[in-house]
Design an enzyme around this catalytic site. Structure first.
Site, PDB file in Angstrom:
ATOM      1  N   GLY A 116       6.841 -49.997   1.894  1.00  0.00           N
ATOM      2  CA  GLY A 116       5.574 -49.352   2.256  1.00  0.00           C
ATOM      3  C   GLY A 116       4.575 -50.380   2.771  1.00  0.00           C
ATOM      4  O   GLY A 116       3.957 -50.203   3.830  1.00  0.00           O
ATOM      5  N   HIS A 117       4.430 -51.478   2.029  1.00  0.00           N
ATOM      6  CA  HIS A 117       3.543 -52.553   2.493  1.00  0.00           C
ATOM      7  C   HIS A 117       4.019 -53.106   3.839  1.00  0.00           C
ATOM      8  O   HIS A 117       3.221 -53.379   4.735  1.00  0.00           O
ATOM      9  CB  HIS A 117       3.523 -53.705   1.489  1.00  0.00           C
ATOM     10  CG  HIS A 117       2.993 -53.338   0.139  1.00  0.00           C
ATOM     11  ND1 HIS A 117       3.806 -53.221  -0.961  1.00  0.00           N
ATOM     12  CD2 HIS A 117       1.742 -53.058  -0.295  1.00  0.00           C
ATOM     13  CE1 HIS A 117       3.072 -52.903  -2.020  1.00  0.00           C
ATOM     14  NE2 HIS A 117       1.810 -52.790  -1.643  1.00  0.00           N
ATOM     15  N   GLN A 149      -8.086 -43.274  -2.241  1.00  0.00           N
ATOM     16  CA  GLN A 149      -8.497 -44.636  -1.896  1.00  0.00           C
ATOM     17  C   GLN A 149      -8.864 -44.726  -0.413  1.00  0.00           C
ATOM     18  O   GLN A 149      -9.852 -45.361  -0.050  1.00  0.00           O
ATOM     19  CB  GLN A 149      -7.367 -45.601  -2.224  1.00  0.00           C
ATOM     20  CG  GLN A 149      -7.616 -47.027  -1.778  1.00  0.00           C
ATOM     21  CD  GLN A 149      -6.551 -47.967  -2.322  1.00  0.00           C
ATOM     22  OE1 GLN A 149      -6.594 -48.395  -3.452  1.00  0.00           O
ATOM     23  NE2 GLN A 149      -5.563 -48.287  -1.491  1.00  0.00           N
TER      24      GLN A 149
END
Lengths: 312, 312
Positions: free
Chosen positions: B42-43, B171
């Protein structure tokens, strides 16, 4: 009105960014003096200092709503942009102010802003530990408003140096902590309080006073100076530490001479943390600050004057 | 360990500033991927996107204490800096990550930081209106911590673009508001959630799960997808608005199949304000999000997994 061509009036964040980027690409340093307008010699001394220390100087004029409570003087706060601009374009001879940033409220608060704390939405900055005491007691949202708008202004202007007056002692401590903690790449410069001939600290709110109250308000600085003298003579003793109560009583005694003035607080605080000090010692020193309510010229109640003196 | 020479390891704010200034003077754009380490695909997809869209890319690895409550998993949070760095230096072929910022806590919190909210001192950033609901209910200091550290990181790195994953939907909304309100000169890029083959959203906290729970957790995305199908079929009706309760019941029904999973919340929210929606309409759309507690592999209680799906 006629304005010196050399001062750029910037009204949007985007305009400031373009101006700032050009300075950066030219490797010019930028000094920044944030103000709420109603400029007086105190502001001009900050501008002078910025002109001395930086290649470029930008001044902002913005009456920041979020630092006023609903019952405070946001609407009455003096707004004198035309005379502010003439002052900025005429007072400085060798070097001139390069730009003045005069944003609309919607430019600084894109999510809108209401004065009612519980209804506010969006991003706010608090500086805990030095915002709650002194001015923070009667103005619990004041430093949150100041910290928020200064963060925004710093993000827009990204100056090398930002200038504040020692008169707003607690504000200076709040901003220094803000800049340190949020890792903002700007040096905070605090300049001495400028005073009227009678000693009254210069303030835009002095405009609320009648000539006689303005004269009478000289007692605030007289009282603080008397406290300073007390400290200076007693701190020569052994041990050199002086009880804060002695300094406070001395100041209170002088202020009590004015029967129509109301003392809100007098405090002896640590110069960096604003912690209440029981004793003052040379080396650490202290900020001795006071807020006094005095009659307004228009009879509409009281004006709040603040002042302070630094013991070393 | 051996590291590709091309990745600069930056440990201090000052080092990042120097690196960043050089990019700016070279007129190179900078993309920034903030992480807490324990990097996964994902990163890497965020990094890939940044490499595509910017001349330079910097990744930060910092487990931010202020977003953890005292009872949360700050100490247990996976820290795998060595493998994170090898991943960053080996995964990207055509273009490489230019710099990784790995600060100490004292570098990011110069006034120190304690997890106890009431004892914290210094500058903090809150984003009101979108931090209190959903994740904010059980984690009341979480988004204040996130907003504070992201503000600091943005002040240090001053990137052109910053990258977040849609997986952390709230977020993303908090950060978008933060950047807008504090007038930060950075574009917020939100990239789609990356998923395991079984549909489980990739997360550093998946490391807490046993292989069988990891498999079972696929039900979270299955449930959300089922809610999405319900919405898509019902929104073809007239009027096209779909009651949130129908979507919620559908998702809850699927999730309830797993008896050892505990649903913390399922919510249908406005995609920009996160306001609770009674109905969803095409055009406005919604974020449908959930938090589910599942058993940890080490038997030490539960891991909290979050996921969401965007209805359009």
């Amino acid at each position: 009105m006629t304005l010196s061509n050399t001062i750029k009036i910037l009204r949007t964040v985007q305009q400031v960014r373009q101006w700032r980027l050009q300075c950066l690409l030219n490797r010019e340093t930028v000094g920044f003096v944030p103000t709420m307008g109603a400029l007086h010699d105190g502001h001009c001394s900050l501008v002078s200092q910025s002109l001395k220390e930086n290649d470029r100087t930008v001044v902002s004029i913005f009456v920041n709503p979020s630092q006023f409570a609903p019952h405070e003087d946001l609407d009455a706060y003096p707004r004198t942009v035309d005379s502010d601009l003439s002052m900025l374009s005429s007072q400085f001879k060798e070097k001139v102010v390069d730009a003045v940033f005069i944003p609309k409220i919607s430019e600084m608060y894109p999510s809108g802003i209401t004065l009612e704390l519980s209804k506010q939405k969006g991003a706010f900055v608090t500086v805990q530990g030095c915002s709650e005491q002194l001015e923070g007691v009667t103005r619990p949202q004041f430093f949150r408003g100041v910290a928020t708008v200064v963060t925004k202004l710093l993000n827009v202007v990204t100056p090398d140096k930002i200038y504040f007056g020692q008169k707003d002692a607690q504000q200076c401590v709040v901003i220094k902590n803000l800049v340190k903690d949020l890792l903002i790449n700007t040096e905070v410069r605090v300049m001495p309080t400028l005073r009227e001939k009678n000693g009254l600290a210069m303030s835009s709110r002095n405009a609320y006073l009648s000539p006689s109250t303005r004269e009478g308000s000289a007692i605030i600085y007289k009282a603080l100076s008397s406290g300073q003298q007390t400290y200076e003579s007693l701190s020569k003793g052994s041990p050199p530490r002086v009880p804060s109560s002695v300094i406070l009583n001395n100041i209170r005694g002088v202020l009590n001479e004015k029967k129509d003035f109301e003392i809100e607080y007098i405090a002896v605080s640590h110069p960096e943390t604003l912690e209440d000090l029981e004793y003052v010692e040379p080396g650490t020193g202290a900020i001795v600050s006071t807020a006094v309510k005095v009659p307004r010229a228009d009879g509409s109640g009281q004006a709040r004057l603040i002042d302070n003196i630094v013991l070393v």
